[in-house]
Enzyme design. Structure first.
Site, PDB file in Angstrom:
ATOM      1  N   THR A 256      32.810 -35.786  -7.035  1.00  0.00           N
ATOM      2  CA  THR A 256      32.182 -35.332  -8.273  1.00  0.00           C
ATOM      3  C   THR A 256      30.950 -34.496  -7.935  1.00  0.00           C
ATOM      4  O   THR A 256      30.185 -34.846  -7.037  1.00  0.00           O
ATOM      5  CB  THR A 256      31.780 -36.512  -9.175  1.00  0.00           C
ATOM      6  OG1 THR A 256      32.962 -37.219  -9.573  1.00  0.00           O
ATOM      7  CG2 THR A 256      31.067 -36.034 -10.424  1.00  0.00           C
ATOM      8  N   PHE A 258      27.410 -32.822  -9.231  1.00  0.00           N
ATOM      9  CA  PHE A 258      26.328 -33.035 -10.179  1.00  0.00           C
ATOM     10  C   PHE A 258      25.338 -31.886 -10.096  1.00  0.00           C
ATOM     11  O   PHE A 258      25.193 -31.253  -9.039  1.00  0.00           O
ATOM     12  CB  PHE A 258      25.604 -34.352  -9.881  1.00  0.00           C
ATOM     13  CG  PHE A 258      26.475 -35.566  -9.978  1.00  0.00           C
ATOM     14  CD1 PHE A 258      26.496 -36.338 -11.131  1.00  0.00           C
ATOM     15  CD2 PHE A 258      27.284 -35.947  -8.919  1.00  0.00           C
ATOM     16  CE1 PHE A 258      27.305 -37.466 -11.224  1.00  0.00           C
ATOM     17  CE2 PHE A 258      28.096 -37.061  -8.996  1.00  0.00           C
ATOM     18  CZ  PHE A 258      28.109 -37.820 -10.155  1.00  0.00           C
TER      19      PHE A 258
END
Length: 374
Positions: A256, A258
């Site tokens: 992921t 960010f």
């Protein structure tokens, strides 16, 4: 026993530790002098390019530590030194124990003051109000795609992108019950989607209950008997849960990305187009570190408009790493486009490409140039 080889070796360790602490103090004093000099010219306490340069240089030095370990050690040294200069407040998508908190700690270390918030909108608002120095929000997952609520915040927000963090998402089954005793499984919808095959195989008769975050799942599972959660190792420590299984995600590679968001304190670059065009905080480039730039633009609702806009990047051989469309509120079937590309806004060819892009845009907003993570 006194005088043994073991005692002599331990004494050497103690002597080395004293030297390390002495050197850390010297380093901190020099860092404070640098901080004073930066304040004279309007520099910021968080310098993403400089910090990236330090970490990359340290990793190239010969040492017996694994690369990740030496990076973690120096990230904490930088974090601790920064905290001496000023208390840094970081907001993130909470509650405590989320993967966003994992990303925030990876970027800012454990010496920062972390403030978990209920929504991505809250993270943006607190930074805009000045109640926090920076915010950390998810932007995309390698298997589930973009986080549209983050993208949509950039329509009206004046915050800029100061950096990015990419982490491995390692899902764990957490519970204080035995796996055979689990009757309820709390999980975030994305976590469930990423672990669906494992759940079907190992917990076929368990009731699935969706919640707002992986940390919330852990919080509930810690209070309910015969319950479990899919969450991070950090959540296991935070909510005092046992890890029954690790790496239960179906995809081996699950990452992921960010974003670090903050206020733009630097000068705006280029002419205004539509609403505005500007660069992100701490956007002074580094010759040693590769850059990424994020932009938002709109084009006329006519045939070929998007093709002509994107051709600007092809003409100057600029590599796009992300393109996403989002509907414009109040304008039926019209869209804004988010683009990430390799390069810095002050690079010669990027300047030329953006100049050509402007000619085919209604609005162009440069969200920031920042160090690219691998």
């Amino acid at each position: 026993m006194k005088g043994t080889k073991l005692e002599k070796l331990r004494k050497k360790i103690d002597e080395i530790d004293e030297k390390i602490v002495s050197l850390l103090n010297r380093r901190a004093k020099i860092a404070l002098k640098i901080s004073k000099e930066k304040k004279k010219v309007g520099g910021e306490i968080y310098s993403p390019y400089r910090e990236k340069e330090i970490l990359e240089r340290i990793k190239r030095l010969e040492n017996i530590f694994p690369e990740k370990s030496i990076e973690n050690i120096y990230s904490e040294i930088i974090s601790a030194t920064r905290s001496i200069e000023k208390e840094i407040k970081i907001t993130y998508l909470g509650p405590k124990g989320t993967f966003t908190e994992v990303a925030a700690i990876k970027k800012f270390g454990r010496s920062a003051n972390y403030i978990p918030l209920h929504s991505i909108k809250d993270v943006f608002n607190e930074v805009e109000k000045g109640n926090a120095d920076f915010g950390v929000v998810p932007i995309e997952n390698s298997s589930e795609g973009s986080v549209t609520s983050t993208l949509d915040m950039f329509f009206d927000s004046n915050l800029k992108i100061c950096g990015e963090v990419i982490i491995d998402v390692v899902h764990c089954l957490l519970s204080n019950s035995k796996i055979s005793e689990i009757k309820k499984l709390y999980c975030h919808p994305l976590a469930f989607a990423q672990c669906e095959e494992w759940i079907s195989k190992n917990l076929p008769n368990v009731k699935i209950i969706e919640v707002g975050s992986t940390a919330k799942a852990a919080e509930i599972a810690a209070k309910e008997k015969n319950s479990a959660a899919i969450a991070s190792e950090l959540a296991a420590r935070e909510y005092n849960l046992k890890i029954l299984a690790r790496n239960i995600q179906d995809e081996i590679v699950n990452k992921t990305r960010f974003l670090i968001i903050g206020k733009c304190v630097g000068k705006y670059v280029g002419r205004y187009v539509g609403k505005y065009v500007g660069i992100g905080q701490n956007s002074k480039k580094s010759k040693k570190i590769k850059s990424k730039t994020s932009i938002l633009f709109t084009v006329k609702h006519v045939p070929g408009a998007l093709f002509r806009a994107l051709k600007s990047f092809s003409d100057y051989k600029i590599n796009l790493t992300k393109i996403e469309s989002r509907p414009i509120k109040g304008k039926l079937w019209e869209y804004a486009f988010f683009v990430d590309f390799q390069g810095h806004v002050n690079d010669k060819k990027v300047k030329a490409a953006l100049k050509k892009l402007k000619e085919n845009c209604i609005e162009l907003k440069i969200l920031g140039s920042y160090p690219e993570e691998k």
